[in-house]
Structure formats: C-alpha cells, structure tokens
Write an enzyme that holds these catalytic residues in place. Structure first.
Site, PDB file in Angstrom:
ATOM      1  N   SER A  94       0.820  -1.216   0.000  1.00  0.00           N
ATOM      2  CA  SER A  94       0.000   0.000   0.000  1.00  0.00           C
ATOM      3  C   SER A  94       0.855   1.267   0.000  1.00  0.00           C
ATOM      4  CB  SER A  94      -0.960  -0.036   1.187  1.00  0.00           C
ATOM      5  OG  SER A  94      -1.884   1.020   1.108  1.00  0.00           O
ATOM      6  N   ASP A 237      -1.868   6.344  -3.569  1.00  0.00           N
ATOM      7  CA  ASP A 237      -0.829   5.592  -2.854  1.00  0.00           C
ATOM      8  C   ASP A 237      -0.363   4.444  -3.766  1.00  0.00           C
ATOM      9  OD1 ASP A 237      -3.194   4.136  -2.636  1.00  0.00           O
ATOM     10  OD2 ASP A 237      -2.623   3.241  -0.727  1.00  0.00           O
ATOM     11  N   ASP A 239      -0.916   1.253  -4.128  1.00  0.00           N
ATOM     12  CA  ASP A 239      -1.849   0.314  -4.745  1.00  0.00           C
ATOM     13  C   ASP A 239      -3.147   0.998  -5.173  1.00  0.00           C
ATOM     14  OD1 ASP A 239      -2.680   0.665  -2.085  1.00  0.00           O
ATOM     15  OD2 ASP A 239      -3.524  -1.347  -1.960  1.00  0.00           O
ATOM     16  N   ASP A 241      -5.694   2.557  -3.910  1.00  0.00           N
ATOM     17  CA  ASP A 241      -7.035   2.501  -3.310  1.00  0.00           C
ATOM     18  C   ASP A 241      -7.372   3.819  -2.618  1.00  0.00           C
ATOM     19  OD1 ASP A 241      -5.292   2.114  -1.186  1.00  0.00           O
ATOM     20  OD2 ASP A 241      -6.454   0.494  -0.271  1.00  0.00           O
TER      21      ASP A 241
HETATM   22 MG    MG Z   1      -3.482   1.469  -0.247  1.00  0.00          MG
END
Ligand code: MG
Length: 454
Positions: A94, A237, A239, A241
């Site tokens: 993340s 960020d 990844d 999300d």
């Molecule tokens: Mg994330």
C-alpha cells in the site's frame, strides 16, 4: 492476530516478508478457501514478481489454478474477484516505503477478508495443516492479459462519464510510480479529461516520491497543477485505493475536507455515514446538517467494513464511508476503497464548482495533538482510568469504541492508547483554536495528574 494486522501483513521484503513466508500464507489461504481458482496480482514494488511467484506456487500446491493479473491496483483485483466470483491474493504494501511488501487477502465477493476469516487462515499458517494435493492435481497459472483494461472499463460503467466529459476538465495526476500508473491516466482520458502526469512510470524503486500520498511527498503535484493550469490535482498511494486532491490553485486539500465534501454530496436525511473514532469535526458537521447518522468504529478499514455490513443488514443506507487519509468507500458501488472511483466522484462535483469552492466550507478547522508516554502497565492503567473519569464527568456524548471520544457538538477530544508505541494519544478539534486547545489541555492535565500519582 499475530500474522495479519488490520490491513494485511507487511514487512521489509526478503528480510521479514520472505518468499517462504508468502508461500505459506498462500498455502494456508488456499486450504481455507477450498476453491479450484484464485486471482493473484501485485503492485509495482521491486519484490512483487518474486513474491507473486511464491504465492502462485503455494496456491498451486493446494490445488488452485491461479489467474495471474500482473500489476493491478488493489481495487482492480477486488473488482475482478467480485465479477469472477473467485478469492484473490494481492501482493502490496500500500503506502509503505519502497523496501516493504505485503499480502492482502480478498474474498470471492471482492471484499477484504473479515477478521474471522483471517483468523482461520492464520490458524492454518501457524499449525501448517495445509491440504497439499497429489502431483496430478496441482494447479496451473493462467496469465490474464487484459486485467487492467477490464478494471478501467468496469469503472467507466459505474460513473457518469458523459457529465464529466462535458466539463472539459484538466487533471494533474501523480500515481506515485504505483499500480495506478497503469490505469488512472487512461481512465481519466476516457472520462474526457485532459491528463498531465508526474511520477507516472511504474517503478518499484519509487524514484520520484515515496508511495504515501502526504503533502511532503506531493510538492511536484502542486507545481504541476499550477504549471498546467489544471482544475484539480490527484495523487494515489502505491496500490491506488486512495486518492488525495489539490485544488486549482495548487493547494493541498485535507483528506478530511474531501471526505466531508463527498459525504455532503451523497447523504440524504436518515442515511448513515461510517468513519473511524478519530473522524474530523467536518464530517460531524456534515452529518448534522444533512440529518444523517454518524457511526464511529475503531481505527482501521476492516472495522469500517464490518460496521457497514451490520448497518446494511438493518436496512440502513450507507452511501459513503471512510477515513481522512483519502480512503473512501461508496458501498453502493463496491465495499472497497478505490482511488480512481473516489477521484471520479470528486470530478462529478467539479462539473459545477471549482475545487477550492467545493472544500471551502470545510476549511479553518483547528486540530491539536499531544502524546503522554508511559513506562509501566500501572501508569498505562492510571492514564486510561483518568480518561474514563474525565469522560464520565463531562457533559459530552461519549464513544468508547477505541479509547474515549467526547463529542461536544461543536468540538471533540479523543484519548486513546497507541497501537504501536507506549503512549496515550490525545486529539482534539474545533473551529476555534482556543477551543481545541482547551479541550486537549483539560484531558492532558487529568491524565498527567493521574500518572504523577502512580
Ligand atoms: Mg493502499
């Protein structure tokens, strides 16, 4: 849970988080899932393919075929899992620094595994009771070539693309070398936006900035907004999300202000909005003004998901939820955080108003944070007992889901033990600086007096 924290398991790759460790997690998850097919994906981290190969081996050894999606944002894997009805394993850390990596487990409904399910996987991991299959029944990998195109097209199916296209917006985008580098530029172009980018080549060494979208890492984006005369700046960020925004003047917008603006646009009287116990007064005020109910959970997205599900079971509508870090849920779309979808919902607001005007009602809130450290269990007990006494003695509305949060209507104060360090954290927020300071100082004085008496 020892293996899984509230956001999966993470560590320094090839040191704490080794291929052997990931292989065992994959065997444990595959054993619990008892399915013949699992999706596997990763973000752009340098150790991602090494760890994904280990996960694929582990899954195949317990009989699962592996759909290999390659580099995809976490919400893209979640969309794939839901649409295909298969569980998924995501290799990502993340927003953590480049040397980290991690594992996130997703159910066949596209939602992160609940604490209960993670505990079952952890039990298999610790006892090593894996259900390995005979050589002739081991699984095989299948490369899914169009995983990113599928994600982008299902995003387009779920937003008001024509309305956004009509506004002729210019978007400055900083996906931070992460998984969103390969999907968000195309998504915003397909929404009819002019897209200018920085840090948009996928690179697991993150040469331009660290994966966490905080102001100190995003100076390039502020400058790009100004230089390109963009309507908005958007950062993800690692990844993708999460989404963090800059206004058209190149100013950083607090994640709490974005959450409040998105919530104000979504909420109807009688709805509920779910957030964590350190939620900003901005969202308290939005809930109050719209006649919506504000539900607070312990910090961590797993807790928010659990509460949204409970409310849905009671037929309570929860159109929006999330935290001030840029991670927003739109549960009518999917019970996952999606940086690209969140950005599209913000673009919908930009059709009628400038970014600075959208968040203007949520400016000027004042925050105070202090910490009180302790060295013994007795001191910790005394600090928490003092927080409880202060809470009971006050005339505020009390929430004890994660520490003690005292809501005064116009302001709040929270005392909660840190999950990672030997300290009690005190947070307060109000429109007026002196009000926030007064509440924090009252709590701090009560706790310091109790600690001195131990
Ligand atoms: Mg994330």
């Amino acid at each position: 849970m020892k293996v899984f924290g509230s956001s999966g398991t993470r560590g320094v790759a090839n040191d704490e988080l080794t291929p052997e460790f990931v292989l065992k997690i994959a065997k444990a998850a595959g054993t619990v899932w008892r399915t013949d097919r699992v999706a596997l994906a990763r973000d752009t981290r340098a150790t991602g393919d090494m760890l994904a190969d280990a996960a694929a081996s582990g899954l195949a050894s317990v009989g699962a075929n592996v759909d290999r999606l390659g580099v995809v944002p976490t919400p893209g894997v979640q969309a794939y899992a839901e649409i295909e009805g298969v569980p998924a394993l995501m290799i990502t850390a993340s927003h953590n620094p480049p040397e980290y990596n991690g594992v996130k487990l997703i159910g066949d409904d596209g939602i992160e595994l609940s604490v209960g399910s993670l505990e079952r996987v952890e039990e298999k991991f610790l006892t090593e009771k894996f259900e390995e299959v005979r050589w002739s029944e081991t699984g095989h990998s299948h490369v899914i070539e169009d995983s990113r195109e599928r994600y982008v097209s299902q995003l387009l199916d779920n937003v008001d693309a024509d309305r956004i296209a009509d506004a002729n917006l210019t978007v400055a985008l900083d996906p931070g070398h992460g998984a969103g580098s390969l999907t968000s530029p195309e998504f915003f172009r397909k929404l009819g936006c002019t897209v200018v980018t920085t840090n948009s080549q996928p690179d697991g060494h993150f040469p331009g900035r660290d994966p966490e979208p905080v102001p100190g890492n995003l100076r390039d984006l502020g400058r790009l907004v100004e230089a390109s005369d963009a309507d908005v700046g958007i950062a993800h960020d690692g990844d993708a999300d999460r989404a963090i925004f800059y206004d058209e003047t190149g100013e950083y917008i607090e994640g709490d202000a974005t959450l409040a603006a998105l919530a104000a646009a979504q909420l109807e009287p009688g709805d509920a909005v779910v957030s964590a116990v350190n939620v900003s007064q901005r969202l308290v005020d939005v809930a109050h003004e719209t006649g919506a109910q504000l539900e607070l959970t312990p910090i961590g997205s797993t807790n928010i998901i659990t509460r949204i599900r409970e409310l849905a079971d009671q037929d309570v509508s929860v159109p929006v939820a999330g935290e001030g870090n840029g991670g927003v849920f739109f549960p009518n779309y999917r019970l996952s955080r999606d940086g690209a979808y969140t950005a599209a919902k913000f673009l919908e607001l930009l059709v009628d108003e400038r970014a600075s005007a959208i968040v203007e009602p949520y400016n000027g809130y004042q925050n105070v944070r202090t910490n009180i450290t302790y060295t013994t269990d007795a001191e910790q007990d005394a600090l928490l007992a003092a927080a409880e006494r202060a809470a009971v003695a006050s005339n505020a509305e009390l929430n004890t889901r994660d520490g003690y949060r005292l809501d005064y209507g116009d302001a709040w104060v929270l005392a909660r033990p840190s999950g990672t360090e030997p300290m009690v954290r005190i947070y307060s927020e109000a429109r007026e600086r002196h009000r926030a300071e007064e509440l924090a100082e009252e709590m701090e004085d009560a706790l310091r007096a109790a600690k001195a008496n131990v």
